[in-house]
Motif scaffolding. Structure first.
Motif, PDB file in Angstrom:
ATOM      1  N   ARG A  14     -14.786  -4.039   5.830  1.00  0.00           N
ATOM      2  CA  ARG A  14     -13.949  -2.928   5.386  1.00  0.00           C
ATOM      3  C   ARG A  14     -12.612  -2.860   6.114  1.00  0.00           C
ATOM      4  O   ARG A  14     -11.642  -2.304   5.601  1.00  0.00           O
ATOM      5  CB  ARG A  14     -14.701  -1.605   5.546  1.00  0.00           C
ATOM      6  CG  ARG A  14     -15.938  -1.503   4.668  1.00  0.00           C
ATOM      7  CD  ARG A  14     -16.565  -0.131   4.776  1.00  0.00           C
ATOM      8  NE  ARG A  14     -15.770   0.876   4.091  1.00  0.00           N
ATOM      9  CZ  ARG A  14     -16.031   1.334   2.867  1.00  0.00           C
ATOM     10  NH1 ARG A  14     -17.061   0.874   2.192  1.00  0.00           N
ATOM     11  NH2 ARG A  14     -15.268   2.259   2.323  1.00  0.00           N
ATOM     12  N   GLN A  15     -12.533  -3.405   7.304  1.00  0.00           N
ATOM     13  CA  GLN A  15     -11.286  -3.355   8.058  1.00  0.00           C
ATOM     14  C   GLN A  15     -10.150  -4.033   7.299  1.00  0.00           C
ATOM     15  O   GLN A  15      -8.993  -3.632   7.395  1.00  0.00           O
ATOM     16  CB  GLN A  15     -11.461  -4.029   9.423  1.00  0.00           C
ATOM     17  CG  GLN A  15     -11.595  -5.557   9.352  1.00  0.00           C
ATOM     18  CD  GLN A  15     -11.946  -6.160  10.685  1.00  0.00           C
ATOM     19  OE1 GLN A  15     -13.038  -5.954  11.218  1.00  0.00           O
ATOM     20  NE2 GLN A  15     -11.008  -6.922  11.227  1.00  0.00           N
ATOM     21  N   TYR A  16     -10.485  -5.075   6.507  1.00  0.00           N
ATOM     22  CA  TYR A  16      -9.443  -5.780   5.771  1.00  0.00           C
ATOM     23  C   TYR A  16      -8.849  -4.899   4.688  1.00  0.00           C
ATOM     24  O   TYR A  16      -7.640  -4.927   4.441  1.00  0.00           O
ATOM     25  CB  TYR A  16      -9.998  -7.076   5.177  1.00  0.00           C
ATOM     26  CG  TYR A  16     -10.370  -8.098   6.224  1.00  0.00           C
ATOM     27  CD1 TYR A  16      -9.395  -8.787   6.923  1.00  0.00           C
ATOM     28  CD2 TYR A  16     -11.703  -8.365   6.519  1.00  0.00           C
ATOM     29  CE1 TYR A  16      -9.723  -9.720   7.885  1.00  0.00           C
ATOM     30  CE2 TYR A  16     -12.054  -9.298   7.482  1.00  0.00           C
ATOM     31  CZ  TYR A  16     -11.054  -9.968   8.164  1.00  0.00           C
ATOM     32  OH  TYR A  16     -11.386 -10.877   9.127  1.00  0.00           O
ATOM     33  N   PHE A  17      -9.685  -4.122   4.020  1.00  0.00           N
ATOM     34  CA  PHE A  17      -9.175  -3.180   3.021  1.00  0.00           C
ATOM     35  C   PHE A  17      -8.220  -2.198   3.675  1.00  0.00           C
ATOM     36  O   PHE A  17      -7.140  -1.908   3.144  1.00  0.00           O
ATOM     37  CB  PHE A  17     -10.336  -2.436   2.355  1.00  0.00           C
ATOM     38  CG  PHE A  17      -9.907  -1.475   1.282  1.00  0.00           C
ATOM     39  CD1 PHE A  17      -9.739  -1.894  -0.028  1.00  0.00           C
ATOM     40  CD2 PHE A  17      -9.671  -0.139   1.575  1.00  0.00           C
ATOM     41  CE1 PHE A  17      -9.340  -1.010  -1.021  1.00  0.00           C
ATOM     42  CE2 PHE A  17      -9.277   0.759   0.593  1.00  0.00           C
ATOM     43  CZ  PHE A  17      -9.106   0.319  -0.717  1.00  0.00           C
ATOM     44  N   ASP A  18      -8.606  -1.676   4.828  1.00  0.00           N
ATOM     45  CA  ASP A  18      -7.763  -0.721   5.545  1.00  0.00           C
ATOM     46  C   ASP A  18      -6.442  -1.352   5.970  1.00  0.00           C
ATOM     47  O   ASP A  18      -5.430  -0.654   6.111  1.00  0.00           O
ATOM     48  CB  ASP A  18      -8.499  -0.173   6.765  1.00  0.00           C
ATOM     49  CG  ASP A  18      -9.747   0.608   6.386  1.00  0.00           C
ATOM     50  OD1 ASP A  18      -9.791   1.126   5.252  1.00  0.00           O
ATOM     51  OD2 ASP A  18     -10.673   0.688   7.214  1.00  0.00           O
ATOM     52  N   GLU A  19      -6.445  -2.666   6.156  1.00  0.00           N
ATOM     53  CA  GLU A  19      -5.226  -3.383   6.553  1.00  0.00           C
ATOM     54  C   GLU A  19      -4.387  -3.810   5.346  1.00  0.00           C
ATOM     55  O   GLU A  19      -3.343  -4.441   5.515  1.00  0.00           O
ATOM     56  CB  GLU A  19      -5.601  -4.610   7.391  1.00  0.00           C
ATOM     57  CG  GLU A  19      -6.210  -4.256   8.745  1.00  0.00           C
ATOM     58  CD  GLU A  19      -6.809  -5.459   9.454  1.00  0.00           C
ATOM     59  OE1 GLU A  19      -6.751  -6.583   8.884  1.00  0.00           O
ATOM     60  OE2 GLU A  19      -7.334  -5.289  10.558  1.00  0.00           O
TER      61      GLU A  19
ATOM     62  N   VAL B  64     -14.107   0.275  -6.747  1.00  0.00           N
ATOM     63  CA  VAL B  64     -14.857  -0.960  -7.012  1.00  0.00           C
ATOM     64  C   VAL B  64     -13.981  -2.022  -7.669  1.00  0.00           C
ATOM     65  O   VAL B  64     -14.326  -3.211  -7.658  1.00  0.00           O
ATOM     66  CB  VAL B  64     -16.100  -0.696  -7.898  1.00  0.00           C
ATOM     67  CG1 VAL B  64     -17.108   0.150  -7.154  1.00  0.00           C
ATOM     68  CG2 VAL B  64     -15.710  -0.045  -9.227  1.00  0.00           C
ATOM     69  N   HIS B  65     -12.854  -1.622  -8.262  1.00  0.00           N
ATOM     70  CA  HIS B  65     -11.938  -2.579  -8.863  1.00  0.00           C
ATOM     71  C   HIS B  65     -10.701  -2.815  -7.995  1.00  0.00           C
ATOM     72  O   HIS B  65      -9.771  -3.487  -8.427  1.00  0.00           O
ATOM     73  CB  HIS B  65     -11.514  -2.102 -10.254  1.00  0.00           C
ATOM     74  CG  HIS B  65     -12.643  -2.037 -11.231  1.00  0.00           C
ATOM     75  ND1 HIS B  65     -13.446  -3.120 -11.498  1.00  0.00           N
ATOM     76  CD2 HIS B  65     -13.107  -1.010 -11.984  1.00  0.00           C
ATOM     77  CE1 HIS B  65     -14.371  -2.772 -12.384  1.00  0.00           C
ATOM     78  NE2 HIS B  65     -14.187  -1.502 -12.696  1.00  0.00           N
ATOM     79  N   GLU B  66     -10.719  -2.244  -6.813  1.00  0.00           N
ATOM     80  CA  GLU B  66      -9.590  -2.417  -5.904  1.00  0.00           C
ATOM     81  C   GLU B  66      -9.969  -3.202  -4.660  1.00  0.00           C
ATOM     82  O   GLU B  66      -9.105  -3.795  -4.019  1.00  0.00           O
ATOM     83  CB  GLU B  66      -9.019  -1.055  -5.501  1.00  0.00           C
ATOM     84  CG  GLU B  66      -7.703  -1.139  -4.750  1.00  0.00           C
ATOM     85  CD  GLU B  66      -7.066   0.215  -4.524  1.00  0.00           C
ATOM     86  OE1 GLU B  66      -5.864   0.273  -4.270  1.00  0.00           O
ATOM     87  OE2 GLU B  66      -7.791   1.228  -4.588  1.00  0.00           O
ATOM     88  N   SER B  67     -11.239  -3.219  -4.317  1.00  0.00           N
ATOM     89  CA  SER B  67     -11.661  -3.810  -3.059  1.00  0.00           C
ATOM     90  C   SER B  67     -12.236  -5.209  -3.258  1.00  0.00           C
ATOM     91  O   SER B  67     -12.647  -5.590  -4.355  1.00  0.00           O
ATOM     92  CB  SER B  67     -12.724  -2.926  -2.401  1.00  0.00           C
ATOM     93  OG  SER B  67     -13.859  -2.810  -3.249  1.00  0.00           O
TER      94      SER B  67
ATOM     95  N   THR C 214       0.815  -1.222   0.000  1.00  0.00           N
ATOM     96  CA  THR C 214       0.000   0.000   0.000  1.00  0.00           C
ATOM     97  C   THR C 214       0.847   1.269   0.000  1.00  0.00           C
ATOM     98  O   THR C 214       0.328   2.349  -0.259  1.00  0.00           O
ATOM     99  CB  THR C 214      -0.920   0.026   1.233  1.00  0.00           C
ATOM    100  OG1 THR C 214      -0.113  -0.045   2.426  1.00  0.00           O
ATOM    101  CG2 THR C 214      -1.893  -1.143   1.220  1.00  0.00           C
ATOM    102  N   HIS C 215       2.142   1.156   0.286  1.00  0.00           N
ATOM    103  CA  HIS C 215       2.956   2.347   0.512  1.00  0.00           C
ATOM    104  C   HIS C 215       3.767   2.780  -0.699  1.00  0.00           C
ATOM    105  O   HIS C 215       4.058   3.966  -0.865  1.00  0.00           O
ATOM    106  CB  HIS C 215       3.911   2.112   1.688  1.00  0.00           C
ATOM    107  CG  HIS C 215       3.220   1.817   2.979  1.00  0.00           C
ATOM    108  ND1 HIS C 215       2.358   2.704   3.584  1.00  0.00           N
ATOM    109  CD2 HIS C 215       3.249   0.718   3.769  1.00  0.00           C
ATOM    110  CE1 HIS C 215       1.892   2.176   4.702  1.00  0.00           C
ATOM    111  NE2 HIS C 215       2.413   0.960   4.834  1.00  0.00           N
TER     112      HIS C 215
END
Length: 372
Positions: A164-169, A156-159, A95-96
């Motif tokens: 939602r917590q998993y996306f944030d992680e 919508v093509h990234e998640s 993510t970074h």
């Protein structure tokens, strides 16, 4: 001495490279690859700008030994060049890392933490950095990320449809083959193709495979996801699979390491055919399992290109690249025939083209851009 840049592209069993003067990264002076690394038949092939080729055996060399021999060969062939910049293809940026950046100890530590997300490739990319740093301690080393091209896709093509917590992680669809896609887009633009006004699907087909939707020169969606397992059937990787299958395997005694081996090393064309992960072997075989594996591969590619057309709400052109995409004309014809139901917005047939990826050139140009 003349300043020069070196691009290193470490794959799961290969390492490609490109060498240019720092002042002209588009003019590659030497290029080549070490193949079949980790086996007893590793080879190194080096080509100059005039097509002259030097080949040799590396025995049972791995990535580190191959890079050491490559550096020695460069010193012999072009002693007037001083390597001042080395660019490294890194498959996963997490993510970074959405832009190329100089390698520091902190960056290396972060890249190691991403190894579980790209176990076939990330360790070799890191080893390439460490070996090249030892060979060229005075050079600037830059990490260039395959995932970066896909950063900024629509949510919508990234998640995934998980809490939602998993996306944030960081559990999200990253996408890969980004340097290949970027090099193809640059080549199309240099050739006069109106990329900014077109919707294209890049079908990068080799031992690893993906389809990427590119609209206006930017990635919209791609078949690979959290790891390089998702999407198309590949040489030894499964591609799309019902996650319930994995739960079934776990409940019946398979642990995570065993499942990882099956998904990464024993599936795909190899698993379907029971013979080989190489499309060339399957294409020349009379075994029905080989024909089935090829048919399965073609069907998945057709479906995935159609999905990318849906993601862009249209499609103008399909671009084939990669070892299979560039060289297997009969497979391209079968895929193209399966896409005949798709039309451009004006009702005309899809444009079909073949454009080789050049990740090494892309890395060299990136080094030049960062140095300015």
């Amino acid at each position: 001495m003349t300043d020069a840049y070196l691009a290193l592209n470490a794959g799961s069993s290969s390492m490609k490279f490109g060498l240019s003067e720092a002042s002209d990264p588009a003019e590659i002076l030497l290029s080549g690859s070490a193949e079949r690394l980790g086996s007893d038949a590793a080879t190194l092939a080096i080509r100059d700008a005039y097509g002259k080729q030097v080949q040799g055996s590396l025995g049972a060399a791995g990535h580190g030994e191959a890079l050491t021999e490559l550096c020695a060969a460069i010193s012999r062939l072009r002693p007037e060049l001083r390597i001042t910049g080395v660019g490294h293809r890194i498959v996963h940026g997490g993510t970074h890392f959405n832009d190329p950046l100089p390698v520091t100890p902190e960056v290396l530590h972060a890249l190691r933490e991403l190894i579980p997300l790209a176990p076939l490739h990330q360790p070799h990319g890191i080893l390439g950095i460490e070996t090249a740093q030892a060979q060229f301690p005075e050079a600037t080393h830059v990490a260039c990320f395959d995932t970066a091209f896909h950063a900024g896709k629509p949510w919508v093509h990234e998640s995934f449809a998980l809490p939602r917590q998993y996306f944030d992680e960081g559990v999200r669809r990253y996408g890969f083959h980004g340097l290949a896609c970027a090099s193809i887009c640059d080549a199309l633009e240099r050739g006069g193709y109106p990329l900014a006004d077109r919707k294209i699907a890049i079908a990068h087909l080799g031992n690893g495979c993906s389809v990427t939707a590119v609209a206006g020169g930017r990635s919209v969606a791609t078949s690979m996801g959290f790891t390089a397992l998702d999407g198309l059937t590949m040489g030894t990787r499964c591609g799309r699979i019902d996650p319930g299958v994995l739960l079934h395997l776990m409940k019946n005694g398979s642990d995570a390491d065993e499942i990882e081996r099956v998904l990464y090393h024993q599936s795909g064309l190899l698993g379907l055919s029971g013979m080989s992960n190489d499309m060339r072997d399957l294409a020349t075989s009379d075994a029905p399992e080989a024909a089935q594996a090829i048919a399965y591969f073609i069907e998945r590619v057709i479906e995935e290109i159609a999905r990318m057309a849906a993601a862009m709400r249209g499609l103008d052109c399909v671009v084939f690249s990669g070892g299979i995409g560039e060289n297997a004309a009969d497979l391209r014809d079968r895929i193209t025939a399966g896409l005949s139901f798709l039309r451009r917005s004006d009702g005309s047939a899809l444009e079909i083209c073949v454009e080789p990826a050049n990740e090494e050139r892309q890395i060299l140009v990136t080094l030049h851009r960062l140095a300015r």
